[in-house]
Structure formats: C-alpha cells, structure tokens
Motif scaffolding. Structure first.
Motif, PDB file in Angstrom:
ATOM      1  N   SER A   1       0.971  -1.170  -0.173  1.00 35.30           N
ATOM      2  CA  SER A   1      -0.009  -0.110   0.075  1.00 35.30           C
ATOM      3  C   SER A   1       0.756   1.209  -0.008  1.00 35.30           C
ATOM      4  N   ASP A   2       2.202   1.264   0.282  1.00 30.92           N
ATOM      5  CA  ASP A   2       3.164   2.250   0.181  1.00 30.92           C
ATOM      6  C   ASP A   2       3.527   2.780  -1.128  1.00 30.92           C
ATOM      7  N   GLY A   3       3.358   3.846  -1.419  1.00 29.68           N
ATOM      8  CA  GLY A   3       3.719   4.395  -2.782  1.00 29.68           C
ATOM      9  C   GLY A   3       3.116   3.832  -4.063  1.00 29.68           C
ATOM     10  N   LEU A   4       1.613   3.671  -3.803  1.00 35.97           N
ATOM     11  CA  LEU A   4       0.796   2.925  -4.859  1.00 35.97           C
ATOM     12  C   LEU A   4       0.408   4.120  -5.795  1.00 35.97           C
ATOM     13  N   ALA A   5       0.758   4.200  -7.009  1.00 35.94           N
ATOM     14  CA  ALA A   5       0.285   5.425  -7.895  1.00 35.94           C
ATOM     15  C   ALA A   5      -1.329   5.293  -8.122  1.00 35.94           C
ATOM     16  N   ASP A   6      -1.754   6.629  -8.477  1.00 35.44           N
ATOM     17  CA  ASP A   6      -3.248   6.798  -8.453  1.00 35.44           C
ATOM     18  C   ASP A   6      -3.710   6.151  -9.728  1.00 35.44           C
ATOM     19  N   GLU A   7      -2.775   6.140 -10.987  1.00 33.33           N
ATOM     20  CA  GLU A   7      -3.022   5.680 -12.131  1.00 33.33           C
ATOM     21  C   GLU A   7      -2.290   4.747 -12.664  1.00 33.33           C
ATOM     22  N   ASP A   8      -2.470   3.946 -13.647  1.00 33.83           N
ATOM     23  CA  ASP A   8      -1.558   2.867 -14.301  1.00 33.83           C
ATOM     24  C   ASP A   8      -0.518   3.684 -14.967  1.00 33.83           C
ATOM     25  N   TYR A   9       0.538   2.891 -14.770  1.00 33.08           N
ATOM     26  CA  TYR A   9       1.964   3.503 -15.612  1.00 33.08           C
ATOM     27  C   TYR A   9       1.580   3.361 -16.872  1.00 33.08           C
ATOM     28  N   ARG A  10       2.184   4.217 -17.822  1.00 33.23           N
ATOM     29  CA  ARG A  10       1.551   4.645 -19.132  1.00 33.23           C
ATOM     30  C   ARG A  10       2.914   4.464 -20.190  1.00 33.23           C
ATOM     31  N   GLY A  11       4.141   3.897 -19.698  1.00 34.94           N
ATOM     32  CA  GLY A  11       5.255   3.923 -20.312  1.00 34.94           C
ATOM     33  C   GLY A  11       5.145   2.961 -21.482  1.00 34.94           C
ATOM     34  N   PRO A  12       6.064   2.885 -22.562  1.00 36.46           N
ATOM     35  CA  PRO A  12       6.171   1.902 -23.626  1.00 36.46           C
ATOM     36  C   PRO A  12       6.321   0.446 -23.233  1.00 36.46           C
ATOM     37  N   ASP A  13       6.997   0.333 -21.988  1.00 38.29           N
ATOM     38  CA  ASP A  13       7.383  -0.831 -21.644  1.00 38.29           C
ATOM     39  C   ASP A  13       6.436  -1.367 -20.340  1.00 38.29           C
ATOM     40  N   ALA A  14       5.257  -0.673 -20.735  1.00 41.58           N
ATOM     41  CA  ALA A  14       4.279  -0.927 -19.567  1.00 41.58           C
ATOM     42  C   ALA A  14       3.758  -2.672 -19.172  1.00 41.58           C
ATOM     43  N   ALA A  15       3.689  -3.157 -20.356  1.00 37.57           N
ATOM     44  CA  ALA A  15       3.295  -4.455 -20.254  1.00 37.57           C
ATOM     45  C   ALA A  15       4.275  -5.385 -19.722  1.00 37.57           C
ATOM     46  N   LEU A  16       5.758  -5.109 -20.112  1.00 38.79           N
ATOM     47  CA  LEU A  16       6.878  -5.928 -19.552  1.00 38.79           C
ATOM     48  C   LEU A  16       7.106  -5.792 -18.290  1.00 38.79           C
ATOM     49  N   LEU A  17       6.898  -4.561 -17.754  1.00 42.84           N
ATOM     50  CA  LEU A  17       7.199  -4.092 -16.284  1.00 42.84           C
ATOM     51  C   LEU A  17       6.062  -4.390 -15.388  1.00 42.84           C
ATOM     52  N   SER A  18       4.825  -4.521 -15.969  1.00 41.69           N
ATOM     53  CA  SER A  18       3.479  -4.891 -15.177  1.00 41.69           C
ATOM     54  C   SER A  18       3.909  -6.315 -14.947  1.00 41.69           C
ATOM     55  N   GLY A  19       4.155  -7.085 -15.989  1.00 42.68           N
ATOM     56  CA  GLY A  19       4.579  -8.636 -15.797  1.00 42.68           C
ATOM     57  C   GLY A  19       5.581  -8.686 -14.760  1.00 42.68           C
ATOM     58  N   GLU A  20       6.670  -8.117 -14.823  1.00 40.13           N
ATOM     59  CA  GLU A  20       7.911  -8.220 -13.687  1.00 40.13           C
ATOM     60  C   GLU A  20       7.232  -8.014 -12.507  1.00 40.13           C
ATOM     61  N   VAL A  21       6.469  -7.024 -12.247  1.00 38.28           N
ATOM     62  CA  VAL A  21       5.911  -6.759 -10.654  1.00 38.28           C
ATOM     63  C   VAL A  21       5.085  -7.786 -10.327  1.00 38.28           C
ATOM     64  N   ARG A  22       4.279  -8.418 -11.265  1.00 32.40           N
ATOM     65  CA  ARG A  22       3.215  -9.517 -10.871  1.00 32.40           C
ATOM     66  C   ARG A  22       4.209 -10.747 -10.557  1.00 32.40           C
ATOM     67  N   LEU A  23       5.128 -11.050 -11.259  1.00 35.87           N
ATOM     68  CA  LEU A  23       5.660 -12.275 -11.031  1.00 35.87           C
ATOM     69  C   LEU A  23       6.520 -12.106  -9.984  1.00 35.87           C
ATOM     70  N   GLY A  24       7.184 -10.977  -9.730  1.00 35.60           N
ATOM     71  CA  GLY A  24       8.099 -10.784  -8.471  1.00 35.60           C
ATOM     72  C   GLY A  24       7.329 -10.689  -7.280  1.00 35.60           C
ATOM     73  N   CYS A  25       6.081  -9.975  -7.350  1.00 38.99           N
ATOM     74  CA  CYS A  25       5.207 -10.086  -6.058  1.00 38.99           C
ATOM     75  C   CYS A  25       4.757 -11.580  -5.809  1.00 38.99           C
ATOM     76  N   SER A  26       4.283 -12.427  -6.651  1.00 40.18           N
ATOM     77  CA  SER A  26       3.996 -13.503  -6.351  1.00 40.18           C
ATOM     78  C   SER A  26       5.097 -14.555  -5.579  1.00 40.18           C
ATOM     79  N   GLN A  27       6.335 -14.418  -6.196  1.00 37.72           N
ATOM     80  CA  GLN A  27       7.554 -15.112  -5.825  1.00 37.72           C
ATOM     81  C   GLN A  27       7.569 -14.639  -4.111  1.00 37.72           C
TER      82      GLN A  27
END
Length: 286
Positions: A114-140
């Motif tokens: 809950s700390d540092g959670l942005a108000d909006e989705d990340y919009r960069g060109p690498d959004a899909a890659l980095l979102s996947g990296e966050v999800r995979l790292g979080c589940s680990q």
C-alpha cells in the motif's frame, strides 16, 4: 492403448532408462538430466525466490539425484522421486533470500504494497513488460512469506497441481497431514490476495501497473534487466503472455501464484554437470 497401459509403458521405459544410466551409459545419464533439470529448477525457484539461488540449488539437487539414482526402485515416477530429493534439500537450505532473512510475513508484505501505490496505471512503452515483472516478483515474494513447510505444500499442490498422494510421498508425510498443511497455506494466501490483489478482487486496491514506479524507485525491478519477465523459457513451455492469459481466465487466488511461465534452468552450471558426467568420474550408487 488405454491410460493404464500407457502408464505401465512409461514406467517400464523409465526403469530401463535408469538402469542404463546406473550402468554408466552417458547418453542415458544425459537424458535423465534433461528430463529433470527444468522441473527441479522451477521447484527451486519457487522455494528460494531468486534465480541465482535456484540455479545453485538445482545443481546440488541434480548431483544428489544422480548420486542416488541406483536407489530408485520405481515406487514413484522418477520426477516425483527427484522432487522428494529436492524438497529434502530445499527445506534444510540455509536462508538466502532477502525475504527469508528478514522474516517477512504476509501482514508486513500487505502493508508494504500500500506504500507508494500510484493513483493511475503506468503508461510507459514498456508497461506490459514491467507490469508482468511486478506481478511475477510479487507472487514470488508472497511465497517467501510462508513458512517453508507451508510453502512447499502450496507449491506442490496448487502451483504444480500434484495429487495429494504424490505430494505426501514427496514430503514423507501421510496424505491427511499433507491436506491439512495445504489447506492452512491456501487459507493464508487466499485471505491475503482477496484483501490486497486487484487481480483476485476488484475491491482490493493494489494493481501491478500502479506498483511499477515504486518498484523502479526501490530497485525491486530493473527496467533494463527484468528477472522474471525476460527469463528463458523451456522448449514448448508457456510464455509470460500465455501465463497471463491463463491467470485472467482462471481469476482465482491460486492462479496468481500458479501462472509463472515454464522457466528453463540456466545452462552455465548444468553444462558443468554434463562435463562431469562425460568425464566418467561421477560415481553412481547402486
């Protein structure tokens, strides 16, 4: 051929393969290694949390499996027996991962999300890659918050989807005791995900795409060197995209933990094992 006949044929083929390997046939030894290395690496990765630690563990497990190959009596499939060897090693492995070293638990982890959670989705060109990296790292990281006995029970039953009988054999406990341990782990993970994860619950606040900026700032993910989203995949295995699609389709707590892609074991240390086998100096116990 019916399913029972197919199983018998597969069992006979494994017995013959192992007999040739124990007799010192290099091609058979190499085939055993090829068949076990990726599943054992995926087990080690889920238990240790980091590819480098998983690679070290996989090398050690493979050496132990090969050293004990002559003791396999086909009471279980070769891979199931190898999982048992691997779990015994991983349960007793010295703590290495950052999460284990600081004894992080699910309540602390939830507070951190809950700390540092942005108000909006990340919009960069690498959004899909980095979102996947966050999800995979979080589940680990979630798995690392479980005690090792609960973690391995969850991995075997919910991630690898093994039967209670096989998982109990791997852990060396009775099926009833295994099911009780698994249910305890499932309850803890399910409660956590329902309360925190937007993939599982629309009411939950955390979204992978809104964790990217904070994850980049804290160094949890590296834009130029993603650990999980760019990990080598096994031949014919599920990709990150395949895994994501499966998670969305299943849309439950177990799916979030289950749908890592089918990672392939790194080759550096495995080549060292192959070289050892080819040298003819590796002892196989009979």
């Amino acid at each position: 051929m019916d399913s029972a006949g197919t199983e018998d044929a597969d069992r006979d083929a494994e017995i013959a393969l192992v007999a040739r390997a124990v007799a010192g046939e290099q091609a058979a030894l190499a085939q055993v290694v090829r068949g076990l290395q990726d599943p054992l690496y995926r087990l080690a990765l889920r238990m240790t949390g980091r590819p480098a630690d998983a690679e070290d563990a996989t090398q050690e497990i493979l050496l132990r499996v090969l050293g004990r190959l002559g003791s396999w009596r086909a009471e279980a499939k070769l891979l199931t027996w190898a999982y048992r060897v691997g779990v015994n090693y991983l349960i007793n492995l010295r703590r290495r991962s950052p999460q284990e070293r600081i004894d992080l638990d699910l309540d602390q982890f939830a507070a951190g999300l809950s700390d540092g959670l942005a108000d909006e989705d990340y919009r960069g060109p690498d959004a899909a890659l980095l979102s996947g990296e966050v999800r995979l790292g979080c589940s680990q990281a979630m798995l690392q918050c479980l005690a090792r006995d609960e973690r391995v029970a969850f991995v075997l039953g919910e991630v690898f989807e093994l039967s209670s009988a096989d998982a109990a054999y791997i852990l060396g406990i009775g099926p009833a005791a295994y099911r009780k341990r698994l249910e305890r782990a499932k309850k803890r993970i399910g409660t956590f995900l329902t309360a925190t994860c937007g993939v599982v619950s629309e009411q939950a606040r955390c979204r992978c795409s809104r964790r990217i900026d904070q994850a980049l700032r804290s160094g949890r993910i590296d834009r130029d060197n993603p650990v999980y989203a760019a990990h080598r995949i096994g031949v014919g295995g599920r990709t990150v995209v395949d895994a994501e699609a499966q998670m969305i389709r299943l849309h439950d707590a177990a799916a979030v933990l289950r749908v890592h892609p089918d990672y392939a074991a790194p080759q550096t240390k495995l080549r060292a094992i192959t070289g050892m086998l080819e040298s003819g100096r590796f002892p196989l116990l009979d």
